[in-house]
Design a protein around this motif. Structure first.
Motif, mmCIF file in Angstrom:
data_model
loop_
_atom_site.group_PDB
_atom_site.id
_atom_site.type_symbol
_atom_site.label_atom_id
_atom_site.label_comp_id
_atom_site.label_asym_id
_atom_site.label_seq_id
_atom_site.Cartn_x
_atom_site.Cartn_y
_atom_site.Cartn_z
ATOM 1 N N PRO A 1 0.792 -1.225 0.000
ATOM 2 C CA PRO A 1 0.000 0.000 0.000
ATOM 3 C C PRO A 1 0.831 1.285 0.000
ATOM 4 O O PRO A 1 0.316 2.350 -0.345
ATOM 5 C CB PRO A 1 -0.793 -0.111 1.305
ATOM 6 C CG PRO A 1 0.097 -0.895 2.212
ATOM 7 C CD PRO A 1 0.800 -1.886 1.323
ATOM 8 N N ALA A 2 2.099 1.190 0.385
ATOM 9 C CA ALA A 2 2.922 2.396 0.400
ATOM 10 C C ALA A 2 3.476 2.653 -0.990
ATOM 11 O O ALA A 2 4.056 1.750 -1.607
ATOM 12 C CB ALA A 2 4.062 2.236 1.399
ATOM 13 N N LEU A 3 3.298 3.858 -1.489
ATOM 14 C CA LEU A 3 3.822 4.179 -2.810
ATOM 15 C C LEU A 3 5.344 4.137 -2.797
ATOM 16 O O LEU A 3 5.989 4.577 -1.847
ATOM 17 C CB LEU A 3 3.339 5.557 -3.250
ATOM 18 C CG LEU A 3 1.832 5.722 -3.445
ATOM 19 C CD1 LEU A 3 1.512 7.120 -3.952
ATOM 20 C CD2 LEU A 3 1.274 4.669 -4.381
ATOM 21 N N LEU A 4 5.889 3.601 -3.890
ATOM 22 C CA LEU A 4 7.337 3.521 -4.040
ATOM 23 C C LEU A 4 7.895 4.821 -4.585
ATOM 24 O O LEU A 4 9.018 5.200 -4.274
ATOM 25 C CB LEU A 4 7.692 2.352 -4.959
ATOM 26 C CG LEU A 4 9.151 2.085 -5.258
ATOM 27 C CD1 LEU A 4 9.924 1.802 -3.987
ATOM 28 C CD2 LEU A 4 9.285 0.928 -6.233
ATOM 29 N N GLY A 5 7.114 5.477 -5.427
ATOM 30 C CA GLY A 5 7.560 6.714 -6.046
ATOM 31 C C GLY A 5 6.407 7.410 -6.723
ATOM 32 O O GLY A 5 5.246 7.031 -6.556
ATOM 33 N N SER A 6 6.751 8.432 -7.478
ATOM 34 C CA SER A 6 5.728 9.142 -8.219
ATOM 35 C C SER A 6 5.142 8.232 -9.301
ATOM 36 O O SER A 6 5.802 7.308 -9.782
ATOM 37 C CB SER A 6 6.328 10.396 -8.876
ATOM 38 O OG SER A 6 6.843 11.277 -7.900
ATOM 39 N N TRP A 7 3.926 8.505 -9.665
ATOM 40 C CA TRP A 7 3.277 7.720 -10.707
ATOM 41 C C TRP A 7 3.954 7.957 -12.046
ATOM 42 O O TRP A 7 4.312 9.078 -12.393
ATOM 43 C CB TRP A 7 1.801 8.097 -10.815
ATOM 44 C CG TRP A 7 1.024 7.721 -9.599
ATOM 45 C CD1 TRP A 7 0.691 8.526 -8.548
ATOM 46 C CD2 TRP A 7 0.507 6.423 -9.289
ATOM 47 N NE1 TRP A 7 0.002 7.811 -7.608
ATOM 48 C CE2 TRP A 7 -0.131 6.528 -8.034
ATOM 49 C CE3 TRP A 7 0.517 5.186 -9.935
ATOM 50 C CZ2 TRP A 7 -0.760 5.435 -7.425
ATOM 51 C CZ3 TRP A 7 -0.103 4.112 -9.333
ATOM 52 C CH2 TRP A 7 -0.734 4.231 -8.089
ATOM 53 N N GLY A 8 4.137 6.880 -12.798
ATOM 54 C CA GLY A 8 4.659 6.990 -14.145
ATOM 55 C C GLY A 8 3.567 7.382 -15.115
ATOM 56 O O GLY A 8 2.449 7.732 -14.713
ATOM 57 N N GLN A 9 3.881 7.291 -16.388
ATOM 58 C CA GLN A 9 2.907 7.662 -17.410
ATOM 59 C C GLN A 9 1.897 6.557 -17.670
ATOM 60 O O GLN A 9 0.855 6.806 -18.272
ATOM 61 C CB GLN A 9 3.627 8.020 -18.708
ATOM 62 C CG GLN A 9 4.433 9.306 -18.612
ATOM 63 C CD GLN A 9 4.958 9.752 -19.961
ATOM 64 O OE1 GLN A 9 5.185 8.936 -20.847
ATOM 65 N NE2 GLN A 9 5.172 11.049 -20.108
ATOM 66 N N GLY A 10 2.199 5.360 -17.226
ATOM 67 C CA GLY A 10 1.294 4.253 -17.461
ATOM 68 C C GLY A 10 1.442 3.704 -18.875
ATOM 69 O O GLY A 10 2.169 4.232 -19.715
#
Length: 115
Positions: A99-108
């Protein structure tokens, strides 16, 4: 800043298969539980599958039995094998920690299921 780069999305016919990949730019990838999420325009981003740092997996009911999440810690990569794809699987797919985010969201990566 950790970067997450998703790839493997494509246009596929119903019943087809795709394999998504997500590469993470961090040496601590192996200690994070990871997830694959998907989002369609105008809706929230939903978790579809997760994998613990020990390899335990969980799936949303909508994809159970069709999708398989896996990881390669040496390559700092998490995968999503998608089989028996349905039009309702159409979405932009993202990876991140769960549940903890590893980093910023990519572009997908865009997955479109259509005949």
């Amino acid at each position: 800043q950790v970067q997450l780069v998703e790839s493997g999305g494509d246009l596929v016919q119903p019943g087809g298969s795709l394999r998504l990949s997500c590469a993470a730019s961090t040496r601590i990838f192996s200690i994070y539980a990871m997830g694959w999420y998907r989002q369609v325009p105008g809706k929230q981003r939903d978790l579809v599958a997760s994998i613990s740092n020990g390899g335990s997996t969980n799936y949303a009911d909508s994809v159970k039995g069709r999708f398989t999440i896996s990881r390669d810690n040496a390559k700092k990569t998490v995968y999503l094998q998608m089989n028996s794809l349905k039009p309702e699987d159409t979405a932009v797919y993202f990876c991140n920690g769960y549940p903890a985010l590893l980093g910023s969201w990519g572009q997908g990566t865009q997955v479109t299921v259509s005949s």
